[in-house]
Design a protein around this motif. Structure first.
Motif, PDB file in Angstrom:
ATOM      1  N   VAL A 139       0.703  -1.021  -0.039  1.00  0.00           N
ATOM      2  CA  VAL A 139      -0.082  -0.114   0.150  1.00  0.00           C
ATOM      3  C   VAL A 139       1.030   1.143  -0.089  1.00  0.00           C
ATOM      4  CG1 VAL A 139      -1.669   1.402   1.388  1.00  0.00           C
ATOM      5  CG2 VAL A 139      -1.815  -1.272   1.290  1.00  0.00           C
ATOM      6  N   ARG A 140       0.668   2.079  -0.729  1.00  0.00           N
ATOM      7  CA  ARG A 140       1.407   3.475  -1.098  1.00  0.00           C
ATOM      8  C   ARG A 140       0.397   4.346  -0.795  1.00  0.00           C
ATOM      9  NH1 ARG A 140       6.181   3.328  -3.738  1.00  0.00           N
ATOM     10  NH2 ARG A 140       6.937   1.009  -4.756  1.00  0.00           N
ATOM     11  N   PHE A 141       1.140   5.590  -0.003  1.00  0.00           N
ATOM     12  CA  PHE A 141       0.493   6.747   0.087  1.00  0.00           C
ATOM     13  C   PHE A 141       0.419   7.640  -0.826  1.00  0.00           C
ATOM     14  CE2 PHE A 141       0.884  11.356   1.592  1.00  0.00           C
ATOM     15  CZ  PHE A 141      -0.332  11.521   2.150  1.00  0.00           C
ATOM     16  N   LYS A 142      -0.793   8.187  -1.149  1.00  0.00           N
ATOM     17  CA  LYS A 142      -0.887   9.027  -2.402  1.00  0.00           C
ATOM     18  C   LYS A 142      -0.305  10.417  -2.163  1.00  0.00           C
ATOM     19  CE  LYS A 142      -4.313   8.141  -5.053  1.00  0.00           C
ATOM     20  NZ  LYS A 142      -5.794   8.025  -5.978  1.00  0.00           N
ATOM     21  N   ASN A 143       0.847  10.759  -2.362  1.00  0.00           N
ATOM     22  CA  ASN A 143       1.565  12.165  -2.112  1.00  0.00           C
ATOM     23  C   ASN A 143       0.896  13.126  -3.004  1.00  0.00           C
ATOM     24  OD1 ASN A 143       4.055  13.188  -0.253  1.00  0.00           O
ATOM     25  ND2 ASN A 143       4.199  14.231  -2.276  1.00  0.00           N
ATOM     26  N   PRO A 144       0.713  14.377  -2.631  1.00  0.00           N
ATOM     27  CA  PRO A 144       0.133  15.485  -3.425  1.00  0.00           C
ATOM     28  C   PRO A 144       1.093  15.808  -4.489  1.00  0.00           C
ATOM     29  CG  PRO A 144       0.101  16.188  -1.050  1.00  0.00           C
ATOM     30  CD  PRO A 144       0.841  14.750  -0.967  1.00  0.00           C
ATOM     31  N   LEU A 145       0.574  15.774  -5.802  1.00  0.00           N
ATOM     32  CA  LEU A 145       1.510  16.111  -6.856  1.00  0.00           C
ATOM     33  C   LEU A 145       1.978  17.504  -7.130  1.00  0.00           C
ATOM     34  CD1 LEU A 145      -0.536  13.960  -9.424  1.00  0.00           C
ATOM     35  CD2 LEU A 145       1.583  13.189  -8.327  1.00  0.00           C
ATOM     36  N   ASP A 146       1.374  18.462  -6.495  1.00  0.00           N
ATOM     37  CA  ASP A 146       1.820  19.862  -6.584  1.00  0.00           C
ATOM     38  C   ASP A 146       2.185  20.547  -5.244  1.00  0.00           C
ATOM     39  OD1 ASP A 146      -0.769  20.033  -5.941  1.00  0.00           O
ATOM     40  OD2 ASP A 146      -1.340  20.889  -7.931  1.00  0.00           O
ATOM     41  N   GLY A 147       2.524  21.895  -5.203  1.00  0.00           N
ATOM     42  CA  GLY A 147       2.874  22.545  -3.993  1.00  0.00           C
ATOM     43  C   GLY A 147       4.017  21.976  -3.294  1.00  0.00           C
ATOM     44  N   GLU A 148       4.245  22.476  -2.031  1.00  0.00           N
ATOM     45  CA  GLU A 148       5.310  22.081  -1.448  1.00  0.00           C
ATOM     46  C   GLU A 148       5.262  22.207  -0.001  1.00  0.00           C
ATOM     47  OE1 GLU A 148       8.062  25.551  -2.193  1.00  0.00           O
ATOM     48  OE2 GLU A 148       6.762  26.911  -1.068  1.00  0.00           O
ATOM     49  N   VAL A 149       6.111  21.438   0.809  1.00  0.00           N
ATOM     50  CA  VAL A 149       6.138  21.412   2.228  1.00  0.00           C
ATOM     51  C   VAL A 149       6.936  22.470   2.773  1.00  0.00           C
ATOM     52  CG1 VAL A 149       6.230  19.686   4.197  1.00  0.00           C
ATOM     53  CG2 VAL A 149       5.672  18.776   2.062  1.00  0.00           C
ATOM     54  N   VAL A 150       6.595  23.068   3.806  1.00  0.00           N
ATOM     55  CA  VAL A 150       7.450  24.216   4.284  1.00  0.00           C
ATOM     56  C   VAL A 150       7.779  23.706   5.941  1.00  0.00           C
ATOM     57  CG1 VAL A 150       7.829  26.774   5.116  1.00  0.00           C
ATOM     58  CG2 VAL A 150       6.495  25.827   2.910  1.00  0.00           C
ATOM     59  N   ILE A 151       8.933  23.566   6.233  1.00  0.00           N
ATOM     60  CA  ILE A 151       9.476  23.148   7.648  1.00  0.00           C
ATOM     61  C   ILE A 151       9.968  24.604   8.261  1.00  0.00           C
ATOM     62  CG2 ILE A 151      10.475  21.554   9.370  1.00  0.00           C
ATOM     63  CD1 ILE A 151      10.619  19.815   6.367  1.00  0.00           C
ATOM     64  N   ASN A 152       9.567  24.854   9.220  1.00  0.00           N
ATOM     65  CA  ASN A 152      10.341  25.856   9.984  1.00  0.00           C
ATOM     66  C   ASN A 152      11.031  25.316  11.271  1.00  0.00           C
ATOM     67  OD1 ASN A 152       9.171  28.442   8.564  1.00  0.00           O
ATOM     68  ND2 ASN A 152       7.399  27.687   9.499  1.00  0.00           N
ATOM     69  N   ASP A 153      12.166  24.610  10.805  1.00  0.00           N
ATOM     70  CA  ASP A 153      12.979  23.929  11.724  1.00  0.00           C
ATOM     71  C   ASP A 153      13.589  24.865  12.772  1.00  0.00           C
ATOM     72  OD1 ASP A 153      15.558  22.147  12.173  1.00  0.00           O
ATOM     73  OD2 ASP A 153      14.100  20.854  11.598  1.00  0.00           O
ATOM     74  N   HIS A 154      13.503  24.476  14.134  1.00  0.00           N
ATOM     75  CA  HIS A 154      14.237  25.097  15.201  1.00  0.00           C
ATOM     76  C   HIS A 154      15.664  25.016  14.939  1.00  0.00           C
ATOM     77  CE1 HIS A 154      11.012  26.073  17.963  1.00  0.00           C
ATOM     78  NE2 HIS A 154      10.425  25.243  17.593  1.00  0.00           N
ATOM     79  N   VAL A 155      16.443  24.289  14.360  1.00  0.00           N
ATOM     80  CA  VAL A 155      17.784  24.232  14.234  1.00  0.00           C
ATOM     81  C   VAL A 155      18.287  24.786  12.751  1.00  0.00           C
ATOM     82  CG1 VAL A 155      19.999  22.926  14.108  1.00  0.00           C
ATOM     83  CG2 VAL A 155      18.110  22.206  15.751  1.00  0.00           C
ATOM     84  N   GLY A 157      16.278  26.453  10.278  1.00  0.00           N
ATOM     85  CA  GLY A 157      15.607  27.427   9.568  1.00  0.00           C
ATOM     86  C   GLY A 157      14.365  26.812   8.685  1.00  0.00           C
ATOM     87  N   GLU A 158      14.046  27.755   7.962  1.00  0.00           N
ATOM     88  CA  GLU A 158      13.063  27.278   6.767  1.00  0.00           C
ATOM     89  C   GLU A 158      13.654  26.366   5.925  1.00  0.00           C
ATOM     90  OE1 GLU A 158       9.588  30.067   5.021  1.00  0.00           O
ATOM     91  OE2 GLU A 158      11.328  29.676   3.399  1.00  0.00           O
ATOM     92  N   ILE A 159      12.902  24.962   5.691  1.00  0.00           N
ATOM     93  CA  ILE A 159      13.051  24.097   4.642  1.00  0.00           C
ATOM     94  C   ILE A 159      11.949  23.858   3.943  1.00  0.00           C
ATOM     95  CG2 ILE A 159      13.933  21.975   4.290  1.00  0.00           C
ATOM     96  CD1 ILE A 159      15.068  21.796   7.223  1.00  0.00           C
ATOM     97  N   ARG A 160      11.985  24.004   2.499  1.00  0.00           N
ATOM     98  CA  ARG A 160      11.153  23.872   1.439  1.00  0.00           C
ATOM     99  C   ARG A 160      11.311  22.837   0.314  1.00  0.00           C
ATOM    100  NH1 ARG A 160       7.369  28.189   0.604  1.00  0.00           N
ATOM    101  NH2 ARG A 160       7.871  30.153   2.028  1.00  0.00           N
ATOM    102  N   ILE A 161      10.289  21.880   0.556  1.00  0.00           N
ATOM    103  CA  ILE A 161      10.476  20.717  -0.268  1.00  0.00           C
ATOM    104  C   ILE A 161       9.274  20.645  -1.498  1.00  0.00           C
ATOM    105  CG2 ILE A 161      10.725  18.113  -0.575  1.00  0.00           C
ATOM    106  CD1 ILE A 161      11.803  19.781   2.696  1.00  0.00           C
ATOM    107  N   ALA A 162       9.477  20.608  -2.657  1.00  0.00           N
ATOM    108  CA  ALA A 162       8.348  20.393  -3.541  1.00  0.00           C
ATOM    109  C   ALA A 162       7.940  19.103  -3.330  1.00  0.00           C
ATOM    110  CB  ALA A 162       9.077  20.877  -4.971  1.00  0.00           C
ATOM    111  N   ASN A 163       6.590  18.968  -3.552  1.00  0.00           N
ATOM    112  CA  ASN A 163       5.910  17.857  -3.378  1.00  0.00           C
ATOM    113  C   ASN A 163       6.116  16.861  -4.807  1.00  0.00           C
ATOM    114  OD1 ASN A 163       4.491  17.565  -1.203  1.00  0.00           O
ATOM    115  ND2 ASN A 163       3.145  18.952  -1.782  1.00  0.00           N
ATOM    116  N   SER A 164       6.584  17.790  -5.732  1.00  0.00           N
ATOM    117  CA  SER A 164       7.124  16.751  -7.122  1.00  0.00           C
ATOM    118  C   SER A 164       8.312  15.944  -6.945  1.00  0.00           C
ATOM    119  CB  SER A 164       7.308  17.923  -8.234  1.00  0.00           C
ATOM    120  OG  SER A 164       8.033  18.796  -7.913  1.00  0.00           O
TER     121      SER A 164
END
Length: 469
Positions: A139-155, A157-164
């Motif tokens: 079983v696979r998770f259906k990851n979003p195809l567009d947009g991005e994930v933004v992580i405001n990491d305490h160590v 700073g901001e990390i951005r990863i495109a869902n693509s």
């Protein structure tokens, strides 16, 4: 909001230094915020997880004093919960069954690598409904195809990863077992984890886990990804650098207070302060003060801290940890002085508790033989009269105290009109079997008067045999 942090090791080996530091940072943040600290054992890797490794983790946490408010939880006891949520994701179309074989996937990845592309699952079964019967599937998770994930990491700073950039993660294997990344997500949600502190090697997992949390309608924790620990040669810390297991440091004679103080400074600081009690760590700790640079392990610094704590902690506290080392070396401490009293006189002379036990054996049991070099130098015929005279004066002492012992030694030197060295060194070798000990008055005070007399007789006999040989 109540802050809830967690330490979630996989029980595939001992509790290593990097894991212990992560646990410490998580524990400190929870304590500093008046929150809760959860211990969770991530044992989904059934082939590599062992009961011994689970116990090693619990022992390491206990020795360090990192007590948990909830847990320990075990993922293998929660499979029903994971599978229930996977079924819900399948029903909602947020996950799907994939019937691609391992051979097919390997061939696709090999072709991608030839083209210089990032190896990834191409989504072959993402929208298909022509499912074959009686065929194994994941079983696979259906990851979003567009947009991005933004992580405001305490160590970091901001990390951005495109869902693509992310492919569809396997959340359930062909054998029906849920996978690590899915179990982590469900656990963090169910356990109310608000802050995830973990190693930088998990950064690639974080955007995938955030997307699964969103699909489940779960709140997103805050993240702090700490850098790795390097050896003093600049390479990743490993066994070649010495001890990397927390319990190995216990075995080598380090105090947990020294190890904690050392670990907290591997990537975190508060001004120029080097020495921190646990209370001070809790008072000053913050996630935003963790450095994103890798830290280098320095054994000399750890040794310095250990020496500091052996000397500065109450001797009764040090004795609790030293007792184990006496037992390991087969030293029966039931007859003799208290270990705390021995620590009081020996603390300045050692770097580790293992060394402390080793050099303190003569306080509890008679030595088998004199140190050859010390005896040859100090148990000579000329030492016979001083030993006989000091023995007589020591036996005459009614109140066996350090000042009275010193007075007897002084009186012997005065009566024989010799320097203190002519009395002190033969007496030291007689009392301890070697030429090294704390000052004679406090050393003899911790051994009974009768034992000292017997040991002096042993030295006199040694001299007599030497004269006759």
């Amino acid at each position: 909001m109540t802050v809830v942090t967690r330490f979630a090791p996989s029980p595939t080996g001992y509790l290593h230094v990097g894991g212990a530091r992560t646990a410490l940072y998580s524990w400190l943040y929870a304590k500093s915020q008046g929150g809760e600290f959860v211990l969770r054992i991530e044992d989904t890797d059934l082939e590599r997880s062992t009961d011994d490794a689970k116990q090693a983790i619990l022992d390491g946490m206990s020795w360090l004093g990192l007590d948990h408010d909830k847990g320990p939880y075990y993922q293998t006891e929660r499979f029903d919960r994971y599978n229930q949520l996977i079924d819900e994701l399948l029903e909602k179309g947020l996950a799907y069954k994939c019937f691609m074989s391992v051979d097919e996937l390997d061939a696709i990845r090999e072709e991608q690598e030839k083209k210089g592309e990032k190896p990834r699952y191409p989504g072959t079964w993402r929208d298909r409904s022509d499912h074959p019967e009686n065929m194994p599937f994941v079983v696979r998770f259906k990851n979003p195809l567009d947009g991005e994930v933004v992580i405001n990491d305490h160590v970091r700073g901001e990390i951005r990863i495109a869902n693509s950039e992310l492919d569809d993660l396997i959340i359930k294997r062909t054998d029906g077992a849920p996978t690590y990344n899915f179990c982590v997500v469900v656990d963090d949600w169910d356990m109310g984890i608000t802050h995830v502190v973990r190693g930088e090697d998990h950064i690639n997992n974080t955007p995938r886990q955030i997307n699964i949390l969103k699909a489940l309608g779960a709140p997103i924790p805050e993240y702090a990804h700490v850098s790795m620990i390097l050896g003093d040669d600049g390479k990743k810390l490993s066994k070649r650098h010495g001890a990397v297991s927390v319990m190995q440091y216990r075995d080598d004679g380090y105090l947990p207070q020294a190890v904690l103080n050392y670990l907290v400074r591997l990537g975190w600081s508060h001004g120029d302060q080097e020495i921190f009690s646990v209370e001070e760590m809790i008072e000053h700790f913050s996630l935003d003060s963790i450095s994103k640079s890798a830290s280098a392990f320095n054994t000399e610094k750890l040794n310095w801290l250990n020496e500091h704590y052996i000397k500065s902690l109450p001797s009764e506290e040090v004795a609790k940890h030293a007792q184990w080392h006496f037992e390991q070396q087969g030293i029966d401490t039931s007859n003799g002085p208290s270990i705390a009293d021995v620590i009081t006189v020996q603390a300045d002379r050692v770097s580790t508790l293992k060394e402390l036990a080793s050099i303190s054996r003569y306080f509890f049991e008679d030595y088998e033989a004199f140190d050859e070099k010390a005896a040859k130098k100090h148990l000579r015929p000329v030492a016979r009269l001083p030993l006989e005279t000091v023995k007589e004066k020591l036996l005459a002492i009614e109140d066996w105290q350090a000042e009275n012992i010193q007075a007897a030694i002084n009186a012997t030197a005065e009566e024989l009109d010799v320097g203190m060295g002519k009395i002190g060194m033969p007496l030291r070798v007689a009392a301890t079997g070697s030429g090294n000990s704390p000052s004679l008055d406090v050393t003899l005070n911790l051994i009974s008067k009768e034992q000292i007399a017997q040991r002096i007789d042993k030295a006199i006999n040694y001299i007599a045999n030497r004269e006759n040989s």
